[in-house]
Write a protein that holds these residues in place. Structure first.
Motif, PDB file in Angstrom:
ATOM      1  N   TYR A 175       0.830  -1.214   0.000  1.00 26.77           N
ATOM      2  CA  TYR A 175       0.000   0.000   0.000  1.00 26.77           C
ATOM      3  C   TYR A 175       0.864   1.265   0.000  1.00 26.77           C
ATOM      4  CZ  TYR A 175      -4.267  -2.707   0.898  1.00 26.77           C
ATOM      5  OH  TYR A 175      -5.338  -3.559   0.797  1.00 26.77           O
ATOM      6  N   GLU A 176       1.938   1.286   0.781  1.00 27.49           N
ATOM      7  CA  GLU A 176       2.812   2.443   0.812  1.00 27.49           C
ATOM      8  C   GLU A 176       3.447   2.685  -0.562  1.00 27.49           C
ATOM      9  OE1 GLU A 176       3.202   4.657   3.029  1.00 27.49           O
ATOM     10  OE2 GLU A 176       2.316   3.744   4.813  1.00 27.49           O
ATOM     11  N   THR A 177       3.841   1.597  -1.245  1.00 23.81           N
ATOM     12  CA  THR A 177       4.404   1.736  -2.594  1.00 23.81           C
ATOM     13  C   THR A 177       3.356   2.278  -3.555  1.00 23.81           C
ATOM     14  OG1 THR A 177       5.864  -0.148  -2.158  1.00 23.81           O
ATOM     15  CG2 THR A 177       5.590   0.516  -4.457  1.00 23.81           C
ATOM     16  N   SER A 178       2.123   1.808  -3.409  1.00 19.81           N
ATOM     17  CA  SER A 178       1.045   2.290  -4.268  1.00 19.81           C
ATOM     18  C   SER A 178       0.812   3.782  -4.060  1.00 19.81           C
ATOM     19  CB  SER A 178      -0.243   1.506  -3.956  1.00 19.81           C
ATOM     20  OG  SER A 178      -1.320   2.006  -4.721  1.00 19.81           O
ATOM     21  N   VAL A 179       0.856   4.253  -2.801  1.00 19.00           N
ATOM     22  CA  VAL A 179       0.659   5.674  -2.523  1.00 19.00           C
ATOM     23  C   VAL A 179       1.780   6.505  -3.149  1.00 19.00           C
ATOM     24  CG1 VAL A 179       0.687   7.391  -0.675  1.00 19.00           C
ATOM     25  CG2 VAL A 179      -0.704   5.351  -0.437  1.00 19.00           C
ATOM     26  N   GLY A 218      -6.183   1.961   1.428  1.00 22.29           N
ATOM     27  CA  GLY A 218      -5.468   0.724   1.728  1.00 22.29           C
ATOM     28  C   GLY A 218      -4.477   0.903   2.856  1.00 22.29           C
ATOM     29  N   VAL A 219      -3.760   2.033   2.854  1.00 27.18           N
ATOM     30  CA  VAL A 219      -2.821   2.305   3.943  1.00 27.18           C
ATOM     31  C   VAL A 219      -3.570   2.395   5.275  1.00 27.18           C
ATOM     32  CG1 VAL A 219      -1.240   4.047   4.886  1.00 27.18           C
ATOM     33  CG2 VAL A 219      -1.119   3.431   2.468  1.00 27.18           C
ATOM     34  N   GLY A 220      -4.741   3.061   5.273  1.00 29.60           N
ATOM     35  CA  GLY A 220      -5.521   3.183   6.506  1.00 29.60           C
ATOM     36  C   GLY A 220      -5.990   1.829   7.011  1.00 29.60           C
ATOM     37  N   ASP A 221      -6.451   0.938   6.101  1.00 27.11           N
ATOM     38  CA  ASP A 221      -6.910  -0.392   6.534  1.00 27.11           C
ATOM     39  C   ASP A 221      -5.760  -1.191   7.148  1.00 27.11           C
ATOM     40  OD1 ASP A 221      -9.531  -0.003   5.735  1.00 27.11           O
ATOM     41  OD2 ASP A 221      -9.157  -0.739   3.694  1.00 27.11           O
ATOM     42  N   ALA A 222      -4.567  -1.152   6.506  1.00 31.74           N
ATOM     43  CA  ALA A 222      -3.428  -1.909   7.019  1.00 31.74           C
ATOM     44  C   ALA A 222      -2.973  -1.355   8.366  1.00 31.74           C
ATOM     45  CB  ALA A 222      -2.279  -1.862   6.007  1.00 31.74           C
ATOM     46  N   ALA A 223      -2.970  -0.015   8.515  1.00 31.25           N
ATOM     47  CA  ALA A 223      -2.537   0.583   9.785  1.00 31.25           C
ATOM     48  C   ALA A 223      -3.515   0.254  10.901  1.00 31.25           C
ATOM     49  CB  ALA A 223      -2.393   2.104   9.622  1.00 31.25           C
ATOM     50  N   GLU A 224      -4.816   0.299  10.626  1.00 27.20           N
ATOM     51  CA  GLU A 224      -5.801  -0.033  11.649  1.00 27.20           C
ATOM     52  C   GLU A 224      -5.681  -1.481  12.077  1.00 27.20           C
ATOM     53  OE1 GLU A 224     -10.642   0.254  12.391  1.00 27.20           O
ATOM     54  OE2 GLU A 224      -9.795   0.519  10.382  1.00 27.20           O
ATOM     55  N   ALA A 225      -5.419  -2.389  11.115  1.00 31.65           N
ATOM     56  CA  ALA A 225      -5.272  -3.808  11.456  1.00 31.65           C
ATOM     57  C   ALA A 225      -4.060  -4.036  12.352  1.00 31.65           C
ATOM     58  CB  ALA A 225      -5.145  -4.624  10.178  1.00 31.65           C
ATOM     59  N   GLU A 226      -3.039  -3.197  12.221  1.00 32.75           N
ATOM     60  CA  GLU A 226      -1.831  -3.342  13.038  1.00 32.75           C
ATOM     61  C   GLU A 226      -1.917  -2.528  14.337  1.00 32.75           C
ATOM     62  OE1 GLU A 226       1.285  -2.150  10.400  1.00 32.75           O
ATOM     63  OE2 GLU A 226       1.430  -4.129   9.464  1.00 32.75           O
ATOM     64  N   GLY A 227      -3.052  -1.823  14.541  1.00 33.06           N
ATOM     65  CA  GLY A 227      -3.214  -1.042  15.767  1.00 33.06           C
ATOM     66  C   GLY A 227      -2.598   0.332  15.696  1.00 33.06           C
ATOM     67  N   ARG A 228      -2.170   0.776  14.539  1.00 33.43           N
ATOM     68  CA  ARG A 228      -1.591   2.118  14.394  1.00 33.43           C
ATOM     69  C   ARG A 228      -2.731   3.074  14.014  1.00 33.43           C
ATOM     70  NH1 ARG A 228       1.307   2.451  10.154  1.00 33.43           N
ATOM     71  NH2 ARG A 228       0.920   0.418   9.180  1.00 33.43           N
ATOM     72  N   LEU A 229      -3.507   3.453  14.998  1.00 25.50           N
ATOM     73  CA  LEU A 229      -4.742   4.183  14.755  1.00 25.50           C
ATOM     74  C   LEU A 229      -4.489   5.606  14.252  1.00 25.50           C
ATOM     75  CD1 LEU A 229      -6.928   3.019  17.784  1.00 25.50           C
ATOM     76  CD2 LEU A 229      -6.706   2.036  15.488  1.00 25.50           C
ATOM     77  N   ASP A 230      -3.421   6.263  14.746  1.00 25.57           N
ATOM     78  CA  ASP A 230      -3.141   7.614  14.268  1.00 25.57           C
ATOM     79  C   ASP A 230      -2.826   7.611  12.772  1.00 25.57           C
ATOM     80  OD1 ASP A 230      -3.569   8.672  16.765  1.00 25.57           O
ATOM     81  OD2 ASP A 230      -1.449   8.636  17.334  1.00 25.57           O
ATOM     82  N   ALA A 231      -2.017   6.631  12.345  1.00 27.15           N
ATOM     83  CA  ALA A 231      -1.672   6.535  10.922  1.00 27.15           C
ATOM     84  C   ALA A 231      -2.909   6.201  10.097  1.00 27.15           C
ATOM     85  CB  ALA A 231      -0.597   5.475  10.713  1.00 27.15           C
ATOM     86  N   ALA A 232      -3.763   5.359  10.662  1.00 25.80           N
ATOM     87  CA  ALA A 232      -4.983   4.999   9.940  1.00 25.80           C
ATOM     88  C   ALA A 232      -5.905   6.208   9.833  1.00 25.80           C
ATOM     89  CB  ALA A 232      -5.693   3.859  10.666  1.00 25.80           C
TER      90      ALA A 232
END
Length: 329
Positions: free
Chosen positions: A196-200, A225-239
Protein backbone atom coordinates in the motif's frame (compact mmCIF):
# COMPACT_ATOMS: atom_id res chain seq x y z
CA UNK A 1 -15.57 -82.67 -96.62
CA UNK A 2 -15.18 -80.69 -99.84
CA UNK A 3 -11.83 -82.34 -100.56
CA UNK A 4 -13.46 -85.77 -100.18
CA UNK A 5 -16.18 -84.91 -102.73
CA UNK A 6 -13.64 -83.58 -105.21
CA UNK A 7 -11.49 -86.70 -104.78
CA UNK A 8 -14.43 -89.02 -105.35
CA UNK A 9 -15.57 -87.11 -108.47
CA UNK A 10 -12.10 -87.01 -109.95
CA UNK A 11 -11.54 -90.67 -109.09
CA UNK A 12 -14.83 -91.71 -110.76
CA UNK A 13 -13.96 -89.74 -113.91
CA UNK A 14 -10.44 -91.16 -114.15
CA UNK A 15 -11.51 -94.72 -113.34
CA UNK A 16 -14.36 -94.77 -115.88
CA UNK A 17 -12.22 -93.04 -118.50
CA UNK A 18 -9.40 -95.57 -118.01
CA UNK A 19 -11.86 -98.42 -118.02
CA UNK A 20 -13.23 -97.34 -121.43
CA UNK A 21 -9.85 -96.36 -122.93
CA UNK A 22 -8.26 -99.65 -121.89
CA UNK A 23 -11.02 -101.47 -123.71
CA UNK A 24 -12.12 -103.44 -120.72
CA UNK A 25 -15.73 -102.66 -121.32
CA UNK A 26 -18.09 -100.23 -123.01
CA UNK A 27 -19.79 -97.36 -121.21
CA UNK A 28 -20.91 -95.64 -124.36
CA UNK A 29 -18.97 -94.46 -127.36
CA UNK A 30 -17.79 -91.11 -125.89
CA UNK A 31 -14.21 -92.39 -125.24
CA UNK A 32 -13.67 -94.56 -128.35
CA UNK A 33 -12.76 -91.58 -130.49
CA UNK A 34 -10.63 -89.96 -127.80
CA UNK A 35 -7.20 -89.22 -129.30
CA UNK A 36 -4.39 -90.00 -126.84
CA UNK A 37 -1.69 -88.37 -128.95
CA UNK A 38 1.74 -89.88 -128.31
CA UNK A 39 0.17 -92.42 -125.91
CA UNK A 40 -2.11 -93.87 -128.65
CA UNK A 41 0.19 -96.92 -129.20
CA UNK A 42 -0.03 -97.56 -125.48
CA UNK A 43 -3.74 -97.14 -125.19
CA UNK A 44 -4.42 -100.17 -123.00
CA UNK A 45 -1.62 -99.17 -120.56
CA UNK A 46 -2.78 -95.52 -120.39
CA UNK A 47 -6.31 -96.67 -119.72
CA UNK A 48 -5.13 -98.99 -116.97
CA UNK A 49 -3.08 -96.24 -115.32
CA UNK A 50 -6.01 -93.84 -115.45
CA UNK A 51 -8.32 -96.49 -113.96
CA UNK A 52 -5.83 -97.24 -111.15
CA UNK A 53 -5.30 -93.54 -110.33
CA UNK A 54 -9.03 -92.95 -110.30
CA UNK A 55 -9.59 -95.91 -108.03
CA UNK A 56 -6.82 -94.62 -105.72
CA UNK A 57 -8.46 -91.24 -105.53
CA UNK A 58 -11.79 -92.86 -104.67
CA UNK A 59 -10.19 -95.01 -101.98
CA UNK A 60 -8.22 -92.07 -100.53
CA UNK A 61 -11.36 -89.93 -100.36
CA UNK A 62 -13.30 -92.68 -98.59
CA UNK A 63 -10.63 -93.50 -95.99
CA UNK A 64 -11.11 -91.70 -92.55
CA UNK A 65 -8.58 -88.97 -91.78
CA UNK A 66 -6.78 -88.45 -88.41
CA UNK A 67 -7.91 -85.38 -86.54
CA UNK A 68 -5.28 -82.75 -85.96
CA UNK A 69 -4.76 -81.01 -82.61
CA UNK A 70 -6.33 -77.61 -82.41
CA UNK A 71 -3.81 -74.84 -82.61
CA UNK A 72 -3.69 -72.73 -79.45
CA UNK A 73 -5.51 -69.44 -79.74
CA UNK A 74 -3.01 -66.59 -79.91
CA UNK A 75 -3.09 -64.05 -77.07
CA UNK A 76 -2.79 -60.37 -77.75
CA UNK A 77 -1.65 -58.29 -74.67
CA UNK A 78 -3.60 -60.42 -72.29
CA UNK A 79 -6.83 -60.37 -74.38
CA UNK A 80 -7.94 -63.72 -75.85
CA UNK A 81 -8.90 -63.54 -79.53
CA UNK A 82 -11.98 -65.46 -80.57
CA UNK A 83 -11.43 -67.92 -83.50
CA UNK A 84 -13.20 -66.99 -86.71
CA UNK A 85 -15.43 -69.75 -88.08
CA UNK A 86 -15.07 -70.36 -91.84
CA UNK A 87 -18.15 -71.72 -93.53
CA UNK A 88 -17.71 -73.80 -96.70
CA UNK A 89 -19.79 -72.97 -99.74
CA UNK A 90 -21.86 -75.87 -101.04
CA UNK A 91 -20.62 -77.41 -104.32
CA UNK A 92 -23.19 -77.91 -107.01
CA UNK A 93 -20.96 -79.21 -109.78
CA UNK A 94 -17.39 -79.01 -110.96
CA UNK A 95 -15.46 -76.85 -111.32
CA UNK A 96 -15.47 -76.30 -107.62
CA UNK A 97 -15.53 -72.66 -106.45
CA UNK A 98 -13.70 -72.23 -103.15
CA UNK A 99 -14.62 -69.34 -100.85
CA UNK A 100 -11.77 -67.07 -99.96
CA UNK A 101 -10.61 -67.48 -96.40
CA UNK A 102 -11.79 -64.81 -94.04
CA UNK A 103 -9.09 -62.29 -93.17
CA UNK A 104 -7.42 -62.92 -89.88
CA UNK A 105 -8.66 -60.57 -87.17
CA UNK A 106 -6.34 -57.67 -86.63
CA UNK A 107 -5.41 -56.98 -83.03
CA UNK A 108 -6.93 -53.79 -81.71
CA UNK A 109 -4.39 -51.06 -81.14
CA UNK A 110 -3.59 -50.79 -77.51
CA UNK A 111 -3.37 -47.26 -76.24
CA UNK A 112 -0.53 -46.58 -73.86
CA UNK A 113 -1.54 -46.74 -70.21
CA UNK A 114 -2.71 -43.46 -68.82
CA UNK A 115 -0.50 -42.46 -65.98
CA UNK A 116 -2.40 -40.88 -63.09
CA UNK A 117 -1.76 -37.22 -62.82
CA UNK A 118 -0.45 -36.41 -59.41
CA UNK A 119 -2.49 -33.85 -57.56
CA UNK A 120 -0.62 -30.64 -56.92
CA UNK A 121 1.06 -30.64 -53.58
CA UNK A 122 -0.89 -28.57 -51.07
CA UNK A 123 0.65 -25.25 -50.38
CA UNK A 124 1.90 -25.00 -46.82
CA UNK A 125 -0.48 -22.99 -44.74
CA UNK A 126 0.96 -19.99 -43.05
CA UNK A 127 1.01 -20.51 -39.29
CA UNK A 128 -1.65 -18.54 -37.48
CA UNK A 129 -0.36 -15.35 -35.96
CA UNK A 130 0.52 -15.67 -32.30
CA UNK A 131 -2.20 -14.44 -29.97
CA UNK A 132 -1.80 -10.90 -28.82
CA UNK A 133 -0.62 -10.61 -25.24
CA UNK A 134 -3.20 -9.49 -22.73
CA UNK A 135 -3.30 -5.85 -21.87
CA UNK A 136 -2.98 -4.64 -18.31
CA UNK A 137 -6.70 -3.86 -18.20
CA UNK A 138 -7.60 -7.37 -19.42
CA UNK A 139 -5.36 -8.95 -16.78
CA UNK A 140 -6.98 -6.88 -14.04
CA UNK A 141 -10.42 -7.90 -15.25
CA UNK A 142 -9.39 -11.54 -14.89
CA UNK A 143 -7.91 -10.81 -11.47
CA UNK A 144 -11.22 -9.41 -10.22
CA UNK A 145 -13.13 -12.44 -11.56
CA UNK A 146 -10.66 -14.89 -9.97
CA UNK A 147 -10.86 -13.06 -6.63
CA UNK A 148 -14.65 -13.22 -6.68
CA UNK A 149 -14.44 -16.99 -7.29
CA UNK A 150 -11.81 -17.52 -4.59
CA UNK A 151 -9.17 -18.80 -7.06
CA UNK A 152 -6.28 -17.38 -5.07
CA UNK A 153 -3.45 -19.38 -6.65
CA UNK A 154 -4.37 -18.25 -10.14
CA UNK A 155 -4.96 -14.72 -8.86
CA UNK A 156 -1.42 -14.65 -7.47
CA UNK A 157 -0.01 -15.65 -10.87
CA UNK A 158 -2.03 -12.93 -12.58
CA UNK A 159 -0.73 -10.37 -10.09
CA UNK A 160 2.86 -11.28 -10.86
CA UNK A 161 2.16 -10.98 -14.59
CA UNK A 162 0.54 -7.58 -14.03
CA UNK A 163 3.58 -6.46 -12.08
CA UNK A 164 5.85 -7.41 -15.00
CA UNK A 165 3.81 -5.64 -17.67
CA UNK A 166 2.99 -2.49 -15.66
CA UNK A 167 4.96 0.48 -17.06
CA UNK A 168 3.17 3.71 -16.22
CA UNK A 169 2.92 5.19 -12.73
CA UNK A 170 -0.83 4.74 -12.88
CA UNK A 171 -0.55 1.02 -13.67
CA UNK A 172 2.05 0.59 -10.91
CA UNK A 173 -0.30 2.33 -8.47
CA UNK A 174 -3.08 -0.11 -9.32
CA UNK A 175 -0.97 -3.26 -9.25
CA UNK A 176 0.62 -2.47 -5.86
CA UNK A 177 -2.78 -1.59 -4.40
CA UNK A 178 -4.07 -4.97 -5.66
CA UNK A 179 -1.00 -6.68 -4.20
CA UNK A 180 -1.82 -5.04 -0.86
CA UNK A 181 -5.45 -6.22 -1.04
CA UNK A 182 -4.30 -9.75 -1.86
CA UNK A 183 -1.74 -9.88 0.95
CA UNK A 184 -4.26 -8.48 3.49
CA UNK A 185 -6.80 -11.09 2.41
CA UNK A 186 -4.18 -13.79 3.02
CA UNK A 187 -3.39 -12.42 6.49
CA UNK A 188 0.04 -11.06 5.47
CA UNK A 189 -0.17 -7.67 7.25
CA UNK A 190 3.43 -6.57 6.72
CA UNK A 191 3.40 -7.36 3.00
CA UNK A 192 0.08 -5.58 2.66
CA UNK A 193 1.31 -2.42 4.43
CA UNK A 194 4.45 -2.30 2.27
CA UNK A 195 2.47 -2.76 -0.97
CA UNK A 196 0.00 0.00 0.00
CA UNK A 197 2.81 2.44 0.81
CA UNK A 198 4.40 1.74 -2.59
CA UNK A 199 1.05 2.29 -4.27
CA UNK A 200 0.66 5.67 -2.52
CA UNK A 201 4.12 6.73 -3.72
CA UNK A 202 3.25 6.07 -7.37
CA UNK A 203 -0.23 7.63 -6.93
CA UNK A 204 1.25 10.88 -5.61
CA UNK A 205 3.44 11.14 -8.73
CA UNK A 206 0.42 10.59 -10.96
CA UNK A 207 -1.59 13.15 -8.98
CA UNK A 208 1.20 15.72 -9.24
CA UNK A 209 1.47 15.26 -13.03
CA UNK A 210 -2.30 15.24 -13.64
CA UNK A 211 -4.34 16.96 -10.88
CA UNK A 212 -7.85 15.89 -11.88
CA UNK A 213 -10.77 13.90 -10.48
CA UNK A 214 -9.46 10.56 -11.74
CA UNK A 215 -6.02 10.95 -10.13
CA UNK A 216 -7.68 12.17 -6.93
CA UNK A 217 -9.72 8.96 -6.75
CA UNK A 218 -6.59 6.92 -7.58
CA UNK A 219 -4.63 8.41 -4.68
CA UNK A 220 -7.64 8.17 -2.34
CA UNK A 221 -7.94 4.44 -3.07
CA UNK A 222 -4.25 3.87 -2.27
CA UNK A 223 -4.57 5.90 0.98
CA UNK A 224 -7.63 3.84 2.02
CA UNK A 225 -5.47 0.72 1.73
CA UNK A 226 -2.82 2.30 3.94
CA UNK A 227 -5.52 3.18 6.51
CA UNK A 228 -6.91 -0.39 6.53
CA UNK A 229 -3.43 -1.91 7.02
CA UNK A 230 -2.54 0.58 9.79
CA UNK A 231 -5.80 -0.03 11.65
CA UNK A 232 -5.27 -3.81 11.46
CA UNK A 233 -1.83 -3.34 13.04
CA UNK A 234 -3.21 -1.04 15.77
CA UNK A 235 -1.59 2.12 14.39
CA UNK A 236 -4.74 4.18 14.76
CA UNK A 237 -3.14 7.61 14.27
CA UNK A 238 -1.67 6.53 10.92
CA UNK A 239 -4.98 5.00 9.94
CA UNK A 240 -6.93 8.15 10.90
CA UNK A 241 -4.54 10.35 8.93
CA UNK A 242 -4.81 8.18 5.82
CA UNK A 243 -8.64 8.08 5.93
CA UNK A 244 -8.87 11.87 6.51
CA UNK A 245 -6.65 12.60 3.47
CA UNK A 246 -8.59 10.12 1.31
CA UNK A 247 -11.91 11.75 2.31
CA UNK A 248 -10.57 15.21 1.50
CA UNK A 249 -9.50 14.03 -1.99
CA UNK A 250 -12.93 12.52 -2.64
CA UNK A 251 -14.73 15.67 -1.52
CA UNK A 252 -12.75 17.73 -4.04
CA UNK A 253 -14.92 16.30 -6.78
CA UNK A 254 -17.72 18.57 -5.57
CA UNK A 255 -20.47 16.03 -6.11
CA UNK A 256 -19.30 15.14 -9.62
CA UNK A 257 -19.11 11.50 -8.47
CA UNK A 258 -22.93 11.33 -8.56
CA UNK A 259 -22.83 9.65 -11.99
CA UNK A 260 -20.18 7.12 -10.92
CA UNK A 261 -21.60 4.41 -8.67
CA UNK A 262 -18.17 3.03 -7.81
CA UNK A 263 -16.96 6.47 -6.69
CA UNK A 264 -20.14 6.99 -4.61
CA UNK A 265 -19.74 3.66 -2.88
CA UNK A 266 -16.04 4.38 -2.22
CA UNK A 267 -17.04 7.69 -0.60
CA UNK A 268 -19.67 5.94 1.53
CA UNK A 269 -17.18 3.31 2.73
CA UNK A 270 -14.54 5.99 3.41
CA UNK A 271 -17.03 7.91 5.59
CA UNK A 272 -17.87 4.82 7.63
CA UNK A 273 -14.21 3.79 8.11
CA UNK A 274 -13.38 7.24 9.36
CA UNK A 275 -16.51 7.23 11.57
CA UNK A 276 -15.44 3.98 13.23
CA UNK A 277 -12.03 5.46 14.06
CA UNK A 278 -13.67 8.61 15.44
CA UNK A 279 -15.91 6.52 17.68
CA UNK A 280 -12.87 4.62 18.97
CA UNK A 281 -11.40 7.98 19.93
CA UNK A 282 -14.64 8.90 21.74
CA UNK A 283 -15.89 11.30 19.05
CA UNK A 284 -19.38 9.78 18.82
CA UNK A 285 -21.17 12.86 17.50
CA UNK A 286 -18.59 13.25 14.76
CA UNK A 287 -18.95 9.57 13.99
CA UNK A 288 -22.77 9.92 13.90
CA UNK A 289 -22.57 12.78 11.39
CA UNK A 290 -20.27 10.73 9.16
CA UNK A 291 -22.65 7.72 9.27
CA UNK A 292 -25.65 9.91 8.43
CA UNK A 293 -23.81 11.24 5.37
CA UNK A 294 -22.91 7.70 4.36
CA UNK A 295 -26.53 6.59 4.88
CA UNK A 296 -27.79 9.20 2.41
CA UNK A 297 -25.34 8.01 -0.25
CA UNK A 298 -26.16 4.32 0.39
CA UNK A 299 -29.90 5.13 0.12
CA UNK A 300 -29.45 6.67 -3.33
CA UNK A 301 -27.39 3.71 -4.52
CA UNK A 302 -29.90 1.15 -3.18
CA UNK A 303 -32.80 2.99 -4.83
CA UNK A 304 -31.02 2.76 -8.19
CA UNK A 305 -29.89 -0.88 -7.78
CA UNK A 306 -31.55 -2.69 -4.82
CA UNK A 307 -30.02 -6.08 -5.57
CA UNK A 308 -26.48 -4.74 -5.59
CA UNK A 309 -26.54 -2.01 -2.94
CA UNK A 310 -29.45 -3.08 -0.74
CA UNK A 311 -27.21 -5.04 1.68
CA UNK A 312 -24.90 -2.04 2.08
CA UNK A 313 -27.86 0.17 3.01
CA UNK A 314 -29.08 -2.35 5.60
CA UNK A 315 -25.62 -2.55 7.22
CA UNK A 316 -25.29 1.25 7.33
CA UNK A 317 -28.78 1.63 8.89
CA UNK A 318 -27.95 -0.93 11.57
CA UNK A 319 -24.68 0.81 12.44
CA UNK A 320 -26.40 4.21 12.47
CA UNK A 321 -29.13 2.95 14.85
CA UNK A 322 -26.43 1.52 17.11
CA UNK A 323 -24.63 4.86 17.34
CA UNK A 324 -27.86 6.77 17.99
CA UNK A 325 -28.76 4.35 20.75
CA UNK A 326 -25.34 4.84 22.39
CA UNK A 327 -25.65 8.62 22.25
CA UNK A 328 -29.21 8.64 23.61
CA UNK A 329 -28.34 6.14 26.35
Amino acid sequence: MLARLVGIIMGVLLATSGYVVAGWGSLGTWATSLDLGPFEPHRPAAGAVAAIVGGGLIIAALLPRRKRKKKPTPMAFGMELEPVAVQAQPVSAPPVHMTAPAPAPQPQPVSPPVMPVAAPAPQPQAPPPPPKPETFAQMRGRLVALSDNGSWAEAARILQSMKRVAHTDEELTVVYRDLGDFARGQGQADDAAEAYETSVSYARMVRQAHPNDETAELLAGALSGVGDAAEAEGRLDAALSAFEEALTLRRTRGGREAGDTQAQRALSVNLERLADLREDRGHRMRALDLYRESYDIAGRLAAADPARFGPDLAATRARLNELEAKIQG
